[in-house]
Design an enzyme around this catalytic site. Structure first.
Site, PDB file in Angstrom:
ATOM      1  N   GLU A 209      42.193  44.350  25.331  1.00 54.41           N
ATOM      2  CA  GLU A 209      41.409  44.858  26.466  1.00 54.41           C
ATOM      3  C   GLU A 209      40.899  46.270  26.244  1.00 54.41           C
ATOM      4  O   GLU A 209      39.762  46.576  26.577  1.00 54.41           O
ATOM      5  CB  GLU A 209      42.279  44.905  27.733  1.00 54.41           C
ATOM      6  CG  GLU A 209      42.267  43.669  28.566  1.00 54.41           C
ATOM      7  CD  GLU A 209      43.025  43.869  29.862  1.00 54.41           C
ATOM      8  OE1 GLU A 209      42.430  43.650  30.913  1.00 54.41           O
ATOM      9  OE2 GLU A 209      44.211  44.257  29.831  1.00 54.41           O
TER      10      GLU A 209
ATOM     11  N   TRP B  19      27.858  45.637  39.962  1.00 57.85           N
ATOM     12  CA  TRP B  19      28.178  44.958  38.707  1.00 57.85           C
ATOM     13  C   TRP B  19      27.200  43.794  38.648  1.00 57.85           C
ATOM     14  O   TRP B  19      27.271  42.877  39.466  1.00 57.85           O
ATOM     15  CB  TRP B  19      29.627  44.480  38.770  1.00 57.85           C
ATOM     16  CG  TRP B  19      30.082  43.632  37.647  1.00 57.85           C
ATOM     17  CD1 TRP B  19      29.834  42.291  37.470  1.00 57.85           C
ATOM     18  CD2 TRP B  19      30.900  44.004  36.538  1.00 57.85           C
ATOM     19  NE1 TRP B  19      30.440  41.839  36.343  1.00 57.85           N
ATOM     20  CE2 TRP B  19      31.092  42.859  35.745  1.00 57.85           C
ATOM     21  CE3 TRP B  19      31.487  45.220  36.147  1.00 57.85           C
ATOM     22  CZ2 TRP B  19      31.857  42.878  34.576  1.00 57.85           C
ATOM     23  CZ3 TRP B  19      32.239  45.233  34.985  1.00 57.85           C
ATOM     24  CH2 TRP B  19      32.414  44.081  34.209  1.00 57.85           C
TER      25      TRP B  19
ATOM     26  N   ASN C 216      28.557  42.958  48.481  1.00 60.66           N
ATOM     27  CA  ASN C 216      29.421  42.434  47.409  1.00 60.66           C
ATOM     28  C   ASN C 216      29.478  40.921  47.582  1.00 60.66           C
ATOM     29  O   ASN C 216      29.555  40.438  48.703  1.00 60.66           O
ATOM     30  CB  ASN C 216      30.846  42.955  47.535  1.00 60.66           C
ATOM     31  CG  ASN C 216      30.956  44.425  47.191  1.00 60.66           C
ATOM     32  OD1 ASN C 216      29.993  45.036  46.745  1.00 60.66           O
ATOM     33  ND2 ASN C 216      32.126  44.990  47.396  1.00 60.66           N
ATOM     34  N   GLY C 217      29.534  40.188  46.484  1.00 61.86           N
ATOM     35  CA  GLY C 217      29.631  38.728  46.580  1.00 61.86           C
ATOM     36  C   GLY C 217      28.372  38.076  46.047  1.00 61.86           C
ATOM     37  O   GLY C 217      27.551  38.719  45.382  1.00 61.86           O
TER      38      GLY C 217
ATOM     39  N   LYS D 265      46.842  43.272  26.363  1.00 57.06           N
ATOM     40  CA  LYS D 265      46.668  44.709  26.640  1.00 57.06           C
ATOM     41  C   LYS D 265      45.944  45.366  25.474  1.00 57.06           C
ATOM     42  O   LYS D 265      45.060  46.177  25.663  1.00 57.06           O
ATOM     43  CB  LYS D 265      48.051  45.332  26.857  1.00 57.06           C
ATOM     44  CG  LYS D 265      48.117  46.565  27.670  1.00 57.06           C
ATOM     45  CD  LYS D 265      48.239  46.336  29.160  1.00 57.06           C
ATOM     46  CE  LYS D 265      47.198  45.419  29.741  1.00 57.06           C
ATOM     47  NZ  LYS D 265      47.623  44.627  30.843  1.00 57.06           N
TER      48      LYS D 265
ATOM     49  N   LYS E 298      38.146  45.661  37.481  1.00 64.63           N
ATOM     50  CA  LYS E 298      39.538  45.709  37.931  1.00 64.63           C
ATOM     51  C   LYS E 298      39.912  44.461  38.719  1.00 64.63           C
ATOM     52  O   LYS E 298      40.987  43.906  38.531  1.00 64.63           O
ATOM     53  CB  LYS E 298      39.763  46.961  38.779  1.00 64.63           C
ATOM     54  CG  LYS E 298      41.204  47.148  39.241  1.00 64.63           C
ATOM     55  CD  LYS E 298      42.147  47.294  38.062  1.00 64.63           C
ATOM     56  CE  LYS E 298      43.597  47.445  38.472  1.00 64.63           C
ATOM     57  NZ  LYS E 298      44.498  47.243  37.321  1.00 64.63           N
TER      58      LYS E 298
ATOM     59  N   HIS F 115      53.153  26.866  11.124  1.00 65.51           N
ATOM     60  CA  HIS F 115      52.328  25.669  11.262  1.00 65.51           C
ATOM     61  C   HIS F 115      50.834  25.981  11.149  1.00 65.51           C
ATOM     62  O   HIS F 115      50.008  25.162  11.543  1.00 65.51           O
ATOM     63  CB  HIS F 115      52.624  24.971  12.597  1.00 65.51           C
ATOM     64  CG  HIS F 115      54.031  24.454  12.680  1.00 65.51           C
ATOM     65  ND1 HIS F 115      54.490  23.434  11.881  1.00 65.51           N
ATOM     66  CD2 HIS F 115      55.080  24.841  13.440  1.00 65.51           C
ATOM     67  CE1 HIS F 115      55.764  23.202  12.166  1.00 65.51           C
ATOM     68  NE2 HIS F 115      56.155  24.045  13.100  1.00 65.51           N
TER      69      HIS F 115
ATOM     70  N   GLU G 253      51.144  39.054  26.619  1.00 59.94           N
ATOM     71  CA  GLU G 253      50.706  40.218  27.383  1.00 59.94           C
ATOM     72  C   GLU G 253      50.429  41.407  26.444  1.00 59.94           C
ATOM     73  O   GLU G 253      49.481  42.162  26.651  1.00 59.94           O
ATOM     74  CB  GLU G 253      51.747  40.569  28.451  1.00 59.94           C
ATOM     75  CG  GLU G 253      51.557  41.877  29.171  1.00 59.94           C
ATOM     76  CD  GLU G 253      50.138  42.135  29.671  1.00 59.94           C
ATOM     77  OE1 GLU G 253      49.364  41.172  29.862  1.00 59.94           O
ATOM     78  OE2 GLU G 253      49.783  43.312  29.832  1.00 59.94           O
TER      79      GLU G 253
ATOM     80  N   CYS H   4      31.841  44.968  42.224  1.00 61.87           N
ATOM     81  CA  CYS H   4      31.029  45.834  43.077  1.00 61.87           C
ATOM     82  C   CYS H   4      31.883  46.532  44.138  1.00 61.87           C
ATOM     83  O   CYS H   4      32.926  46.020  44.533  1.00 61.87           O
ATOM     84  CB  CYS H   4      29.973  45.017  43.792  1.00 61.87           C
ATOM     85  SG  CYS H   4      28.925  44.071  42.705  1.00 61.87           S
TER      86      CYS H   4
ATOM     87  N   ARG I  78      36.692  50.063  39.384  1.00 59.01           N
ATOM     88  CA  ARG I  78      36.536  48.623  39.534  1.00 59.01           C
ATOM     89  C   ARG I  78      35.532  48.051  38.526  1.00 59.01           C
ATOM     90  O   ARG I  78      35.462  46.843  38.353  1.00 59.01           O
ATOM     91  CB  ARG I  78      36.083  48.298  40.957  1.00 59.01           C
ATOM     92  CG  ARG I  78      37.088  48.735  42.006  1.00 59.01           C
ATOM     93  CD  ARG I  78      36.538  48.519  43.379  1.00 59.01           C
ATOM     94  NE  ARG I  78      36.277  47.123  43.631  1.00 59.01           N
ATOM     95  CZ  ARG I  78      37.174  46.265  44.111  1.00 59.01           C
ATOM     96  NH1 ARG I  78      38.365  46.683  44.404  1.00 59.01           N
ATOM     97  NH2 ARG I  78      36.866  45.016  44.301  1.00 59.01           N
TER      98      ARG I  78
HETATM   99  C1  AGP Z   1      45.065  42.952  33.150  1.00 57.65           C
HETATM  100  O1  AGP Z   1      45.196  44.040  32.310  1.00 57.65           O
HETATM  101  C2  AGP Z   1      43.722  42.406  33.230  1.00 57.65           C
HETATM  102  N1  AGP Z   1      42.752  43.403  33.553  1.00 57.65           N
HETATM  103  C3  AGP Z   1      43.505  41.075  33.928  1.00 57.65           C
HETATM  104  O2  AGP Z   1      43.926  40.082  33.046  1.00 57.65           O
HETATM  105  C4  AGP Z   1      44.183  40.872  35.297  1.00 57.65           C
HETATM  106  O3  AGP Z   1      45.569  40.815  35.150  1.00 57.65           O
HETATM  107  C5  AGP Z   1      43.643  39.580  35.935  1.00 57.65           C
HETATM  108  O4  AGP Z   1      42.250  39.670  36.100  1.00 57.65           O
HETATM  109  C6  AGP Z   1      44.301  39.255  37.260  1.00 57.65           C
HETATM  110  O5  AGP Z   1      44.082  40.274  38.191  1.00 57.65           O
HETATM  111  P1  AGP Z   1      44.925  40.338  39.517  1.00 57.65           P
HETATM  112  O6  AGP Z   1      46.337  40.630  39.154  1.00 57.65           O
HETATM  113  O7  AGP Z   1      44.292  41.426  40.315  1.00 57.65           O
HETATM  114  O8  AGP Z   1      44.793  38.997  40.192  1.00 57.65           O
END
Ligand code: AGP
Length: 606
Positions: A487, A73, A99-100, A484, A601, A503, A480, A2, A27
């Protein structure tokens, strides 16, 4: 997740609020709304969907100069117009954005319901609007304090009162809130990117703090009404940093700017003469640094994977045990905190709830925790005992790219410093420094190969499911890479240690399920090649991420070469083609690259 914006000043509030909400779109959200105070009270407009739909729904004449806005959100209740913020008291006098999560919302709803309040949404936030409205106190700030005394949970809130139309009252507890100081106008936001077009002078509220914000002034204070006298600080972020520019997507922009941002991050931090790093922000003396016998790294998602890469770098350069763990698991398992361990929290946003909780747990038990954080003044940055700012600039695309590269560089700097207070020689320190200095040009060289990588990505995008494999230094790169890819392309991508393939997962290899293999030029090249050839022998297809000069044999026609740097730093560079593969696969699939479905985000809820 949010987002909050607010404005008090001389200009019409609505366009400023809409612009601010647009800046917060990255976000992640499902609905949006604003409340603007005018001569006949508050006008509240809310819509499910994008901010542009909200903008289209605004009345033509909405002239008020005080207002608040929100992108939601969904947590309590589905994404409907009734559940979108702002929420109002029954008489419409009070408007609230939040927010929260209010943990005792259920009990408060039941109590207010029994007192005759009719609710118009399923949200926890609406409770706040009714509590403020029913408070016996006079000034809005006192009413808000009164309401918050009854609330258990996390919040950043902004509140309007139609009968006190000169002010916005804001409060923070566990969710970020920032005041932007202008010339006879003030701004409020949950994220600096909503403010940067208007001011670079900001005030970060602490947990437990409130502020009353008017066009001319602001006052910060605690819940027991003690003034905290916060003064503004200047932020480095410029309006251009949050503009997409000539790029099609923020993700493309953020990938492209890495040579420049990494060079900026390194400026002033390398001490070539003594082969070490200057990291004053850690607030640790050489003697204190030398006393650590272990390093424990905590982060979530991609930050955790880069943490794994950092742990390997530290073990190689410092020769002390280092280990990374998902902060989201660590915080729930009553972790053992040791006095001779250096804890490192790694986060782009600095607001990830799981990582922030891990930091608090470490501090509660007397541990020493430093942060590798991108967002200056964020919760994790402020709660750590010291840290290294990543200086990657704002990262808008949900899929993190440049911030992760900067995390890798941050770990290299930390490893260099820790190594040099132990047994890393000056010559080795200088070797690492030379490697770091080459890094911007090396990244640029990978980016120059984008067209070819895009071709391979398009081919990979046709597969429903993929493997990403690597071993030792290459394994976090594979993790990673898979992260990526999944996602933003929504393809199933699974990372595996190359050594573990035989294995079990080899059973899944077939032509329709390709493999991206990390095969650097190191002591494991032959073994990695042998494993990749086993994949080929079973009818699989392989894209190899490798170094120039490595004889890839039958894999040669689908190779991506990354410049060879120092062996300890190579994994940072090996992540760059992974970014491009994911990006171009999503382009080929025509997906919403910067705002992938179901993701936010910064994950500020548990
Ligand atoms: C990364 O592409 C992701 N969106 C996600 O895994 C992210 O790295 C994770 O939520 C941690 O976020 P931060 O670095 O803001 O703590």
């Amino acid at each position: 997740m949010c987002g909050i914006v607010g404005y008090v000043g001389r200009q019409p509030a609505a366009p400023i609020l809409i612009e601010g909400l647009t800046r917060l779109e990255y976000r992640g959200y499902d609905s949006a709304g604003i409340a603007v105070l005018g001569s006949s009270g508050a006008t509240v407009v809310r819509r499910v969907g994008r901010v542009r739909e909200l903008e289209a729904a605004l009345p033509k004449r909405l002239a008020g100069t005080v207002g608040i806005g929100h992108t939601r959100w969904a947590t309590h209740g589905p994404a409907t117009e009734a559940n979108a913020h702002p929420h109002s008291s029954e008489d419409g006098r009070i408007s609230v954005v939040h927010n929260g999560i209010i943990d005792n919302a259920g009990a408060l709803r039941a109590r207010l319901g029994a007192e005759g309040v009719t609710f118009s949404s399923d949200t926890d936030t609406e409770v706040l609007a009714h509590l403020v409205a029913r408070s016996g106190a006079g000034a809005l700030e006192d009413r808000v304090i009164d309401a918050l005394e009854q609330v258990v949970g996390t919040y950043a809130v902004a509140v309007l009162d139609a009968e006190q139309p000169d002010r916005v009252v804001v409060a923070r507890n566990g969710s970020p809130l920032i005041i932007g100081v202008g010339d006879r106008e003030m701004f409020v936001a949950s994220d600096v990117s909503a403010l940067v077009r208007h001011t670079s002078s900001v005030v970060h509220l602490d947990d437990g703090e409130l502020a009353v914000v008017t066009a001319k002034d602001y006052r910060t204070f605690t819940r027991d009404s003690h003034d905290t006298g916060r003064v503004p600080t200047e932020i480095e972020v410029s309006a251009d940093d949050v503009e997409i520019g000539a790029h099609g997507h923020f993700m493309a922009k953020e990938i492209a700017e890495q040579p420049e941002t990494v060079a900026r991050m390194l400026r002033g931090r390398l001490d070539t003469r003594f082969g070490t790093a200057r990291l004053d922000g850690l607030n640790l003396s050489p003697r204190e640094l030398r006393a650590f016998r272990r390093v424990k790294i905590l982060g979530c998602g991609s930050a955790y994977y880069v943490g794994e890469l950092g742990a390997l770098m530290i073990e190689e350069l410092v020769r002390i045990p280092a280990h990374a763990e998902a902060a989201s698991e660590f915080r729930y398992r009553n972790p053992i905190i040791e006095p001779d361990t250096l804890y490192v929290a790694v986060s782009q946003s600095g607001e990830t709830a799981d990582t922030a909780f891990a930091v608090r747990e470490i501090k509660r038990k007397g541990g020493q925790v430093v942060g590798l954080v991108n967002v200056v003044g964020s919760t994790i940055a402020r709660e750590c005992d010291g840290g290294i700012y990543l200086h990657a600039g704002p990262e808008i695309a949900v899929a993190s790219t440049k911030a992760l590269t900067h995390m890798g560089v941050g770990f290299a700097l930390l490893a260099l410093l820790l190594g040099r207070v132990r047994d890393l020689s000056v010559a080795d320190g200088q070797r690492i420094i030379a490697g770091l200095e080459r890094m911007p040009a090396d990244i640029a060289a990978v980016l120059a190969d984008e067209e070819r990588i895009a071709g391979l990505a398009t081919e990979l995008s046709a597969a429903e499911s993929l493997f990403f494999i690597g071993r030792v230094r290459g394994y976090p790169v594979a993790r990673e890479g898979a992260q990526k890819f999944k996602e933003i392309s929504y393809r199933h991508a699974e990372a595996y240690q190359t050594s573990e393939l035989k294995h079990g997962p080899l059973a899944l290899i077939e032509e329709s399920r390709p493999t991206v293999a990390v095969i650097p030029d190191d002591e494991l090249t032959d073994r990695n090649l042998a494993a990749a050839e086993q994949v080929l022998a079973r009818g699989g297809r392989v894209v190899a991420i490798s170094h120039p000069g490595v004889d890839l044999g039958p894999l040669d026609d689908r190779r991506v070469d990354v410049p060879r740097n120092e062996v300890e730093l190579d994994p940072i560079l090996l992540m760059i083609p992974m970014q491009l593969l994911a990006y171009h696969a999503a382009v080929a699939l025509g997906l919403d690259i910067d705002k992938p479905r179901n993701l936010a985000k910064s994950v500020t809820v548990e």
